[in-house]
Scaffold this motif. Structure first.
Motif, PDB file in Angstrom:
ATOM      1  N   LEU A   1      -9.326   9.283 -11.425  1.00  0.00           N
ATOM      2  CA  LEU A   1     -10.679   9.826 -11.448  1.00  0.00           C
ATOM      3  C   LEU A   1     -10.677  11.250 -12.013  1.00  0.00           C
ATOM      4  CD1 LEU A   1     -13.566   9.116 -10.587  1.00  0.00           C
ATOM      5  CD2 LEU A   1     -13.084  10.160  -8.368  1.00  0.00           C
ATOM      6  N   PHE A   2     -11.536  11.491 -12.957  1.00  0.00           N
ATOM      7  CA  PHE A   2     -11.618  12.785 -13.646  1.00  0.00           C
ATOM      8  C   PHE A   2     -10.239  13.250 -14.111  1.00  0.00           C
ATOM      9  CE2 PHE A   2     -15.209  12.872 -10.561  1.00  0.00           C
ATOM     10  CZ  PHE A   2     -16.242  12.792 -11.492  1.00  0.00           C
ATOM     11  N   GLY A   3      -9.374  12.275 -14.441  1.00  0.00           N
ATOM     12  CA  GLY A   3      -8.049  12.608 -14.974  1.00  0.00           C
ATOM     13  C   GLY A   3      -7.042  13.035 -13.917  1.00  0.00           C
ATOM     14  N   GLN A   4      -7.422  12.963 -12.629  1.00  0.00           N
ATOM     15  CA  GLN A   4      -6.533  13.449 -11.569  1.00  0.00           C
ATOM     16  C   GLN A   4      -5.915  12.279 -10.794  1.00  0.00           C
ATOM     17  OE1 GLN A   4      -6.046  16.664 -11.676  1.00  0.00           O
ATOM     18  NE2 GLN A   4      -7.604  16.763 -13.269  1.00  0.00           N
ATOM     19  N   PRO A   5      -4.816  12.526 -10.080  1.00  0.00           N
ATOM     20  CA  PRO A   5      -4.185  11.466  -9.301  1.00  0.00           C
ATOM     21  C   PRO A   5      -5.173  10.840  -8.315  1.00  0.00           C
ATOM     22  CG  PRO A   5      -2.757  13.379  -9.387  1.00  0.00           C
ATOM     23  CD  PRO A   5      -4.058  13.781 -10.014  1.00  0.00           C
ATOM     24  N   THR A   6      -5.209   9.532  -8.298  1.00  0.00           N
ATOM     25  CA  THR A   6      -6.222   8.837  -7.507  1.00  0.00           C
ATOM     26  C   THR A   6      -5.637   7.558  -6.917  1.00  0.00           C
ATOM     27  OG1 THR A   6      -7.898   9.613  -9.050  1.00  0.00           O
ATOM     28  CG2 THR A   6      -8.531   7.794  -7.614  1.00  0.00           C
ATOM     29  N   ILE A   7      -5.970   7.293  -5.677  1.00  0.00           N
ATOM     30  CA  ILE A   7      -5.605   6.008  -5.079  1.00  0.00           C
ATOM     31  C   ILE A   7      -6.878   5.223  -4.822  1.00  0.00           C
ATOM     32  CG2 ILE A   7      -4.856   4.957  -2.898  1.00  0.00           C
ATOM     33  CD1 ILE A   7      -2.515   5.603  -4.612  1.00  0.00           C
ATOM     34  N   VAL A   8      -6.855   3.977  -5.261  1.00  0.00           N
ATOM     35  CA  VAL A   8      -7.971   3.088  -4.963  1.00  0.00           C
ATOM     36  C   VAL A   8      -7.460   2.036  -3.987  1.00  0.00           C
ATOM     37  CG1 VAL A   8      -9.658   1.467  -5.884  1.00  0.00           C
ATOM     38  CG2 VAL A   8      -8.912   3.407  -7.271  1.00  0.00           C
ATOM     39  N   ASN A   9      -8.100   1.940  -2.827  1.00  0.00           N
ATOM     40  CA  ASN A   9      -7.719   0.918  -1.855  1.00  0.00           C
ATOM     41  C   ASN A   9      -8.940   0.136  -1.417  1.00  0.00           C
ATOM     42  OD1 ASN A   9      -5.010   2.749  -0.432  1.00  0.00           O
ATOM     43  ND2 ASN A   9      -4.906   0.718  -1.324  1.00  0.00           N
ATOM     44  N   ASN A  10      -8.692  -1.116  -1.139  1.00  0.00           N
ATOM     45  CA  ASN A  10      -9.753  -1.978  -0.650  1.00  0.00           C
ATOM     46  C   ASN A  10     -10.194  -1.542   0.752  1.00  0.00           C
ATOM     47  OD1 ASN A  10      -9.845  -4.755   1.216  1.00  0.00           O
ATOM     48  ND2 ASN A  10     -11.269  -4.634  -0.509  1.00  0.00           N
ATOM     49  N   ALA A  11     -11.434  -1.812   1.091  1.00  0.00           N
ATOM     50  CA  ALA A  11     -11.966  -1.391   2.386  1.00  0.00           C
ATOM     51  C   ALA A  11     -11.162  -1.987   3.541  1.00  0.00           C
ATOM     52  CB  ALA A  11     -13.431  -1.803   2.492  1.00  0.00           C
TER      53      ALA A  11
ATOM     54  N   THR B   1       0.817  -1.213   0.000  1.00  0.00           N
ATOM     55  CA  THR B   1       0.000   0.000   0.000  1.00  0.00           C
ATOM     56  C   THR B   1       0.856   1.272   0.000  1.00  0.00           C
ATOM     57  OG1 THR B   1      -1.658  -1.234   1.202  1.00  0.00           O
ATOM     58  CG2 THR B   1      -1.880   1.156   1.214  1.00  0.00           C
ATOM     59  N   GLY B   2       1.884   1.297   0.846  1.00  0.00           N
ATOM     60  CA  GLY B   2       2.724   2.484   0.926  1.00  0.00           C
ATOM     61  C   GLY B   2       3.394   2.775  -0.411  1.00  0.00           C
ATOM     62  N   MET B   3       3.825   1.714  -1.080  1.00  0.00           N
ATOM     63  CA  MET B   3       4.501   1.906  -2.360  1.00  0.00           C
ATOM     64  C   MET B   3       3.529   2.493  -3.381  1.00  0.00           C
ATOM     65  SD  MET B   3       6.303  -0.779  -4.904  1.00  0.00           S
ATOM     66  CE  MET B   3       7.223  -1.803  -3.839  1.00  0.00           C
ATOM     67  N   LYS B   4       2.305   1.988  -3.361  1.00  0.00           N
ATOM     68  CA  LYS B   4       1.281   2.486  -4.291  1.00  0.00           C
ATOM     69  C   LYS B   4       1.068   3.985  -4.057  1.00  0.00           C
ATOM     70  CE  LYS B   4      -3.455   0.975  -5.000  1.00  0.00           C
ATOM     71  NZ  LYS B   4      -4.188  -0.295  -5.032  1.00  0.00           N
ATOM     72  N   TRP B   5       0.969   4.372  -2.811  1.00  0.00           N
ATOM     73  CA  TRP B   5       0.778   5.795  -2.504  1.00  0.00           C
ATOM     74  C   TRP B   5       1.953   6.629  -3.005  1.00  0.00           C
ATOM     75  CZ3 TRP B   5      -0.954   5.768   3.373  1.00  0.00           C
ATOM     76  CH2 TRP B   5      -2.178   5.087   3.481  1.00  0.00           C
ATOM     77  N   GLY B   6       3.117   6.008  -2.954  1.00  0.00           N
ATOM     78  CA  GLY B   6       4.342   6.729  -3.306  1.00  0.00           C
ATOM     79  C   GLY B   6       4.350   7.249  -4.740  1.00  0.00           C
ATOM     80  N   PHE B   7       3.487   6.687  -5.601  1.00  0.00           N
ATOM     81  CA  PHE B   7       3.471   7.156  -6.997  1.00  0.00           C
ATOM     82  C   PHE B   7       2.656   8.428  -7.178  1.00  0.00           C
ATOM     83  CE2 PHE B   7       3.975   2.446  -7.573  1.00  0.00           C
ATOM     84  CZ  PHE B   7       5.291   2.500  -8.018  1.00  0.00           C
TER      85      PHE B   7
ATOM     86  N   PRO C   1      -3.750   5.066 -12.328  1.00  0.00           N
ATOM     87  CA  PRO C   1      -4.655   5.967 -11.598  1.00  0.00           C
ATOM     88  C   PRO C   1      -3.896   6.902 -10.658  1.00  0.00           C
ATOM     89  CG  PRO C   1      -5.442   3.703 -11.460  1.00  0.00           C
ATOM     90  CD  PRO C   1      -4.131   3.650 -12.161  1.00  0.00           C
ATOM     91  N   GLN C   2      -2.779   6.427 -10.136  1.00  0.00           N
ATOM     92  CA  GLN C   2      -2.026   7.276  -9.213  1.00  0.00           C
ATOM     93  C   GLN C   2      -1.607   8.587  -9.875  1.00  0.00           C
ATOM     94  OE1 GLN C   2      -1.790   3.965  -9.649  1.00  0.00           O
ATOM     95  NE2 GLN C   2      -0.194   3.112  -8.355  1.00  0.00           N
ATOM     96  N   ILE C   3      -1.486   8.555 -11.213  1.00  0.00           N
ATOM     97  CA  ILE C   3      -1.069   9.747 -11.953  1.00  0.00           C
ATOM     98  C   ILE C   3      -2.273  10.430 -12.596  1.00  0.00           C
ATOM     99  CG2 ILE C   3       0.464  10.599 -13.761  1.00  0.00           C
ATOM    100  CD1 ILE C   3       1.964   9.227 -11.520  1.00  0.00           C
ATOM    101  N   ALA C   4      -3.083   9.649 -13.275  1.00  0.00           N
ATOM    102  CA  ALA C   4      -4.265  10.213 -13.932  1.00  0.00           C
ATOM    103  C   ALA C   4      -5.408   9.237 -13.735  1.00  0.00           C
ATOM    104  CB  ALA C   4      -4.002  10.448 -15.418  1.00  0.00           C
TER     105      ALA C   4
END
Ligand code: FMN
Ligand code: SF4
Ligand code: FES
Lengths: 423, 171, 920
Positions: A200-210, A59-65, A195-198
């Protein structure tokens, strides 16, 4: 045994804001606000938290992008993936029904860590009770000033919205989910851009499981070392919500340290129902390969299960007993995937119904020897890299391992011209 | 430029509350069309399904074409573009329920209601539909009736529920 | 360039493209469906899979889809290994699980991309044993037929219709293997580019309806390279013929102009050539006559003064011949009073600046549209501008290390990265609705703001004495200044030369980084402006002349809007009128000489850029028809005038080039090069065509020295790269996708510079245009009426094609809702302006400038006023009568379409022997 996520979980009367706070709720978030986003990210990296949505990505690595700092785009999003439509998986529902504030706090921490100003909770529409409880929790948090503008005088603002979906398995795939949130048909997107870069609505986004997000309050409150120690014997860290369903005595969910074995889980469920024996099991939802009773002692952690030829997936075990037909089970799974294919790419859209057609012929005793060849060819046809997203390769997993482990059953259907389990 | 002789009046097809609810949903997103699914779910509540004129009205309200909205409405499982009965029963047919012999319950239901999956009873009382995994695997078999999950089904329990529907609001 | 290895062989390919493009550019066969050269990659169909290897030692490799993979230095792939070959066959097998295999009754059969790809993958036996799904089809209007069962779900239709062309009434519906591509409900497809679905769909889901009425297989038709006759863009088309009638028009690829797509006016408008209203016979005072008739000879030989009225719908050669015959001082370009000024100015501007090709327009990073609705006046241009609006998004994805051809990624970031579009003008359109900077104004204000905008960009630019730059103009100036490739667009629609002048000034102020384009109204409007450089008669001057002395009129009539009004006005006053007519026309005329349509003879026109483009005959002339210039040569001989010595088209063109040196050797063809055969190598029915009349196969008709031959005798188009292709075909590639075999690179990123001849290529120096006070004259009282165009209806020629007539809009008068309120009018009511007899339907729009009305008048009707004060609203009875009249007309259209169809089908059964040389 420490159960950071479920110690106070109560599906009948979940904690309200005050109750949650009384047991240390929102302290993790308060700790986060005292840190910089980079420090929060570092905590999560150090904790070695891996995504609980199925793929196990750190998870941390994913956020790092996610672009951070002055030059980063102004709008960023955090999305909680609570679509949970993988058959055999019901852990997120348990968490949301029983501890709604835990998830809200987790989302707030994640949003803060990536500098998101808006968060969406993407919930599958069938979970009405979850929706009501989450809405209630969000309202409470807003009223308490935990959400909204300039939270607790920190200068950080966050809006959180609940989005209830209208039912499609593919919406759980993170890029399809973004399309669904944008009000589009939920086809997956091609990556890159990630998604981390482009997103939702073209903006940086993180998707994480609940479930991933539910781990965060504990990590922030008690530190990465504590989190790693939760699973002292495992390569992985923290606890995991494991579940089991099928013909076991008491199907259900348990929070256990990472690396618990399937046998432990089966025991917690009281073993198989009377007169039934375990034939095989899917370790983490419908899109994982079959394992056999001989694999019961393998630790349920990412690498160990992978080594055994399957995937930890969601950690929701599905147990096949000896009175149900493995061919029928594979057919049921493939029908699910065929029904839920988004229709974007050829192998999945047309290959899955094709496989379902063959399987249903075999199951009803109308199959022939070539059908088996055809099935294994179809397994190749829908394998990784050949489809647009991971839905079809996931669907292939139980089919190809089913063909391998239950070859006799398939053969008998063809030889006898009927299903041996249905006499 | 084509002359629109009758411009679409949303209020003709949507109630004030519906419009308000849709506007509130729109406020959650960057773009109005993003509220499409919320909006369709909102209008579905009134008569159980979305008819053409209400679909068109929603499309107009969200600033998208009705063809596009049709593409979205028909993508999702729980937006109905055909009339449904006063009660909609979704029986889970995925793996955990299958292992708990939901097939037998399905046969029972078909027999009881004299309906195939996908059909609505002649009196418009009930629509029978299948559903993929409802996330109730630990309490299989399960179904969703009018949006609420019902677990640990058995033939007897089903009969009771159906009877309560018969004896209840719809008599 | 980078080096890549395909099946162990090294190739040099250009960077930045994807592997599929690279393979096709290398002329290697790799099947694909969802990819399209103009629409980029989305990776949905998975048909183009290949295996990629890490290095030489890697023998297993990994499967990738070529269209989603950028080429990289040293990349190693195999196209023909067992794994990928097997996978590609599986993909086809899967796609075909629900395909009906109805090729024998499918209009796409024989030119079907799906057929080609199926054969290419070697898939020949059905493996799927299940049942097929079937779908309901929709009624999509008179142009396109829908047959959903044939769909293979490649998504190309919606990607073209929605993403590329901006249509919003076609969508992908449902999901899994029940995907459906259609409208929300039955109805006419609204996009003016819908016809391209026929070519975009790789199989027979969307087919050409009028073609279906009178159908023939591709291999049974001979085709000719031709040019669309309907607007000044001059898109390249192919006309296909069989048994003497033209069956259809299809896109003919041109890298600079139309690329892969046409507008529907172009695709369906050609059908006027098959109209029952075509003139076929010489007539004298309305009665059939023969050339030898003495009376006719006398009339045509008359030695008095002849005034010639040309037409911008007729070829350059015809107009030139007319001008030569009567002399420049007696030549009227056939325009109304406002147009010659536009024409002259347009000519001047063309001599100063090169005009942007459509391909160049697609590269723009800022666009200014000044008082012209190109959506209707030059639709294909609007489609090109639409593509330009993606450029910033493309830059953005490139900055994220994603290639520009990743179409989905580009569209995903588009909302935050639009290319600025600046719109000055009125009326609603797709482009207007997408403009970032909008200024609602009439043409005069648009022109004034244009001048002021040029003033903001350069201190030297002359500005009007009065008026101030609006906020939009300042915004526009800022945007244009910062742009790398600004594009400036204007046109004639508003009838105001000031707009052209303003545009030229902005162009000068911005310097050479800016590109300019001016849309003229008709196919050869620019050609006429070349011819009249040495002088011309205005309509007024003709009228005067007619009043002063007895004058003979010679009219080239090609249904051009302006010449119609000229005709009716002038014919009455002339001593005698000779009409070179294409289509029957009411009203008196002393003699009528039927002219061949563009599908029956060669000709040339000059497009908006000044590009000279020629077309070739696809079918033979019938009846007494002759090319216009040939009639004129005959007349010249009778009257002993300069043209008398011309023997053939070559000589006429030679003369034309002599008069206009810059044309140079546009038409010169290599005399040693053999002619190109118009019948494809697979033309099957040749020996049987006349079998019901004679078993002897006669010698095919041949036009001496023609570069194309209406037979199989000649070189195959594949082997003659220097001449425009009559049709596109390659072994194994029967569909229009074969076009890549003829190109160096399959629509690579860089477009080669413009190479074709341009008739105005001086570009010596440029000048500032001064503001003229009369440009802002507003002497009229009441409401100003501004002209509005429609894609179907504003063009008189295409209106004679039944399918288009069926779609044409009726007259409309648009006003603001506020004005309608004030006048107590409602949308849909029928209105008359002042005392004009024309009934117009009232439309309400916010896009009407204050104090103005927008009037759309179909080409076959007239509203000769530019302002009005009073309105009359039709009462119930009148409205009913109008409706009835319209119904009557539409019934007539349908009837005509039907009679025409049965007549054509009947004709096919008895192939007229006169088509064959020696049997005449
Ligand atoms: C077909 C498909 C369905 C998925 N469904 C879900 C889901 O329901 N919930 C979920 O959390 N992740 C789901 N995933 C995984 C997500 O794509 C994604 O990996 C995950 O949300 C990331 O969260 P994590 O990093 O916290 O695990 C799905 C993936 C695929 C390919
Ligand atoms: S594998 Fe293809 S068709 Fe299946 S869900 Fe993913 S993108 Fe859609
Ligand atoms: S053409 Fe490459 S995936 Fe469709």
């Amino acid at each position: 045994m420490d159960k950071p996520m479920t110690a106070h979980l109560d599906t009948q009367n979940p904690q309200d804001l005050a109750g949650y706070r009384d047991t240390g709720g929102y302290m993790g978030f308060a700790r986060a606000l005292d840190m910089t986003p980079a420090e929060v990210q570092q905590q999560v990296k150090d904790a070695n938290l891996r995504g609980r949505g199925g793929a196990g990505f750190p998870t941390g690595m994913k956020w790092g992008f996610v672009p951070m700092g002055q030059d980063a785009p102004k709008r960023k999003y955090l999305v909680c993936n609570a679509d949970e439509m993988e058959p055999g998986t019901f852990k997120d529902r348990w968490l949301m029904e029983g501890a709604p504030h835990l998830l809200i706090e987790g989302m707030m921490i994640a949003a803060y860590a990536i500098g998101a100003s808006r968060a969406y909770l993407f919930l599958r529409g069938e979970y009405r009770l979850c929706a009501r409880r989450l809405e209630q929790a969000i309202r409470e948090a807003e009223e308490a000033g935990l959400l909204g503008k300039d939270i607790q005088g920190s200068g950080y603002s966050l809006e959180l919205h609940l989005h209830t979906s209208a039912g499609r398995y593919i919406c759980g795939e993170e890029t399809a989910l973004l399309n669904a949130l944008e009000g589009k048909r939920a086809h997956p997107r091609s990556k890159p851009p990630f998604p981390q870069i482009a997103g939702l609505f073209g903006q940086p986004t993180i998707v994480n499981n609940a479930e991933t997000l539910c781990n965060l309050p504990g990590i922030l409150r008690r530190g990465p070392a504590w989190f790693r120690d939760l699973a002292a014997d495992s390569d992985d860290a923290g606890t995991k919500i494991y579940g089991i369903s099928g013909r076991v005595r008491q199907a259900g969910l348990w929070e256990l340290p990472m690396g618990a074995t399937a046998r432990q889980i089966l025991d917690l469920a009281g073993g198989m129902q009377d007169g039934l024996k375990l034939r095989g099991w899917l370790p983490g939802g419908a899109s994982t390969d079959f394992l056999l009773p001989e694999h019961l002692d393998i630790p349920m952690e990412y690498d160990a299960i992978a080594k055994a030829g399957s995937r930890l997936g969601t950690g929701g075990i599905i147990a096949l007993d000896d009175q149900h037909c493995p061919v029928g089970m594979v057919l049921n799974l493939i029908q699910f995937f065929a029904q839920e294919s988004c229709g974007w790419c050829t192998p999945c859209r047309d290959g899955l119904p094709w496989a379902a057609e063959i399987l249903s012929r075999i199951e009803t005793g109308k199959g022939c020897q070539e059908d088996l060849d055809e099935l294994s060819k179809l397994c190749d046809f829908m394998w990784m890299g050949k489809t647009f997203c991971a839905l079809a390769p996931g669907a292939v997993e139980p089919m190809r391992s089913g063909l391998k482990y239950f070859a006799d059953d398939f053969q008998q259907h063809i030889d006898k011209g009927c299903c041996p389990y249905r006499q | 430029m084509k002359i629109a002789i009758r411009t679409l009046d949303h209020t003709e097809h949507l109630s004030q509350e519906e419009i308000q609810a849709i506007e509130a949903a729109c406020a959650h997103y960057e773009q109005r069309p993003a509220a499409a699914i919320d909006a369709l779910m909102i209008v579905q509540r009134r008569q159980g399904w979305v008819d053409d004129s209400r679909l068109e009205a929603v499309a107009g309200l969200l600033g998208m074409s009705s063809a596009e909205l049709e593409g979205i409405a028909t993508f999702y499982n729980h937006i109905y573009r055909q009339p449904v009965g006063r009660h909609v029963l979704h029986l889970c047919n995925s793996i955990s329920c299958w292992l708990c012999d939901v097939d037998k319950l399905a046969d029972h239901l078909r027999e009881r209601l004299q309906l195939e999956f996908g059909q609505t009873s002649a009196d418009g009382r009930i629509t029978l539909l299948p559903n993929v995994c409802l996330g109730c695997c630990d309490k299989a078999p399960a179904m969703m009736l009018d949006g609420e999950l019902i677990e640990n089904l058995s033939a007897e329990k089903l009969d009771e529920i159906l009877a309560s529907l018969e004896g209840g609001e719809d008599g | 360039m980078v080096q890549i290895f395909i099946d162990k062989q090294a190739y040099e390919v250009s960077e930045g493209q994807n592997l599929l493009q690279a393979c096709l550019s290398l002329k290697l066969n790799l099947p694909y469906f969802c990819w399209h050269p103009a629409m980029g990659s989305v990776g949905a169909c998975r048909q183009c899979a290949v295996t990629q290897y890490k290095d030489e030692a890697d023998t297993r490799g990994k499967m990738i889809v070529a269209c989603m993979t950028p080429v990289e230095e040293g990349m190693r792939v195999s196209l023909n290994g067992p794994d990928e070959t097997h996978f590609r066959e599986q993909v086809i097998a899967a796609l075909m699980t629900h395909h009906p295999h109805d090729c024998p009754v499918c209009a796409e059969g024989g030119e079907c991309h799906l057929q080609d790809m199926t054969v290419m993958t070697g898939h020949y036996a059905r493996q799927f044993k299940g049942r097929k799904t079937s779908f309901n089809n929709q009624y999509l209007g008179p142009l396109i037929k829908h047959e959903m069962n044939r769909c293979i779900t490649c998504f190309r239709c919606v990607r073209f219709y929605r993403d590329y062309a901006g249509g919003d009434d076609l969508s992908a519906q449902a999901s899994k293997n029940h995907l459906y591509f259609g409208r929300q409900s039955d109805g006419v497809l609204e996009s003016e580019f819908a016809g391209n679905l026929v070519e975009v769909c790789p199989t027979g889901v969307f087919t050409d309806k009028p073609f279906g009425d009178h159908y023939s297989r591709k291999w049974d038709m001979q085709a000719a390279p031709s040019i669309c006759q309907h607007c000044s863009v001059g898109c390249n088309i192919s006309l296909s013929e069989r048994y003497g009638s033209v069956r259809r028009a299809t896109n003919r690829f041109d890298a600079h102009l139309n690329g892969y797509f046409l507008c529907d006016r172009g695709r369906y408008g050609f059908d006027f050539v098959n109209s029952p209203a075509r003139c076929q016979q010489i007539r004298l005072r309305g009665k059939p006559a023969r050339w030898q008739d003495e009376q006719l000879q006398d009339m045509l030989g008359s030695s008095g003064r002849w005034i010639g009225v040309g037409s911008s719908h007729a070829s350059l050669e015809d107009n030139f011949a007319l001008q030569q015959l009567v002399g420049a001082e007696n030549f009227c370009p056939g325009l109304d009073d406002a147009q010659p000024a536009l024409m002259k100015l347009h000519g001047e501007i063309l001599q100063q600046y090169p005009m942007a090709s459509l391909a160049e327009m697609e590269q723009a990073d800022a666009v200014l549209i000044l008082g012209e609705d190109i959506n209707r006046s030059a639709p294909r241009m609007a489609l090109a501008v639409r593509q330009a609006l993606l450029n910033k998004a493309r830059d953005k994805v490139e900055s994220l290390k994603v290639p520009r051809w990743q179409d989905a990624a580009v569209r995903q970031v588009l909302p935050d990265n639009p290319v600025p579009l600046i719109w000055f003008g009125y009326g609603e359109s797709e482009l207007q609705s997408r403009a970032l900077v909008q200024c609602l104004c009439d043409d005069q204000e648009a022109a004034r703001q244009g001048f002021l905008l040029a003033g903001l960009l350069s201190e030297e630019a002359p500005v009007p004495q009065t008026g101030q730059a609006s906020q939009q103009s300042s915004q526009a100036a800022e945007i244009l200044k910062n742009a790398r490739n600004p594009l400036l667009i204007g046109g004639w629609s508003a009838g105001n030369p000031a707009l052209l002048a303003a545009l030229a000034n902005i162009r000068k102020a911005l310097g050479d980084k800016a590109r300019l384009a001016i849309a003229a109204p008709e196919m050869n409007s620019v050609g006429l402006s070349l011819l009249i450089q040495s002088g011309y008669l205005t309509q007024g001057a003709v009228k005067e002349a007619l009043e002063q002395e007895p004058v003979n009129l010679l009219v080239l009539d090609h249904q051009s809007q302006a010449s119609q009004s000229v005709l009716t006005l002038l014919v009455k006053k002339a001593r005698q009128t000779v009409r070179l007519g294409l289509l029957e026309q009411e009203g008196s005329q002393d003699a009528l000489l039927p002219v061949a349509a563009f599908s029956e003879c060669s000709g040339s026109a000059i497009n908006y850029q000044g590009r000279v483009q020629s077309w070739q005959p696809a079918s033979k002339m019938t009846g007494d028809c002759m090319p216009g210039w040939q009639w004129l040569v005959h007349l010249a001989r009778m009257q002993q005038r300069p043209l008398a010595d011309v023997e053939d088209l070559g000589q006429l063109r030679h003369k034309l080039a002599q008069c206009h040196g810059q044309l140079g050797d546009v038409w010169r063809t290599d005399p040693h090069q053999p002619a190109v055969a118009q019948q494809p190598p697979r033309y099957s029915g040749r020996t049987a065509m006349l079998a019901n009349q004679t078993v002897h196969e006669p010698k095919p008709y041949q036009e001496p020295q023609a570069p194309y031959r209406q037979s199989m005798e000649g070189v195959d188009t594949r082997k003659c790269p220097t001449r425009p292709m009559p049709y596109s075909w390659w072994p194994g590639w029967n569909s229009n996708q074969s076009v890549h075999k003829f190109q160096d690179e399959y629509r690579g990123p860089a477009l080669p510079g413009q190479t074709r001849s341009v008739a105005f290529a001086h570009f010596e120096s440029s000048c500032w245009f001064k503001w003229r006070p009369q440009w802002s004259d507003r002497e009229q009282v009441g409401y100003r009426i501004l002209p509005l165009k429609q894609i179907f209806g504003s063009d008189g020629l295409s209106l004679k094609a039944p399918a288009i007539e069926e779609l044409h809009e009726r007259a409309q008068l648009w006003m603001t809702p506020q004005l309608a309120d004030k006048l107590g009018m409602q949308a849909g009511q029928w209105v008359q302006c002042d005392d004009q007899p024309l009934w117009m339907q009232a439309g309400l729009s916010e896009q009407v400038p204050e104090g103005c009305l927008l009037a759309y008048v179909p080409a076959d009707e007239a509203l000769p006023v530019t302002s009005c004060e009073r309105f009359a609203v039709a009462d119930l009875q009148q409205a009913e009568a109008i409706e009835q009249q319209h119904q009557g007309r539409m019934e007539g259209v349908r009837e005509r379409r039907q009679t025409r169809q049965s007549w054509l089908l009947h004709q096919d059964e008895f192939i007229p022997i006169r088509f064959v040389e020696g049997l005449n």
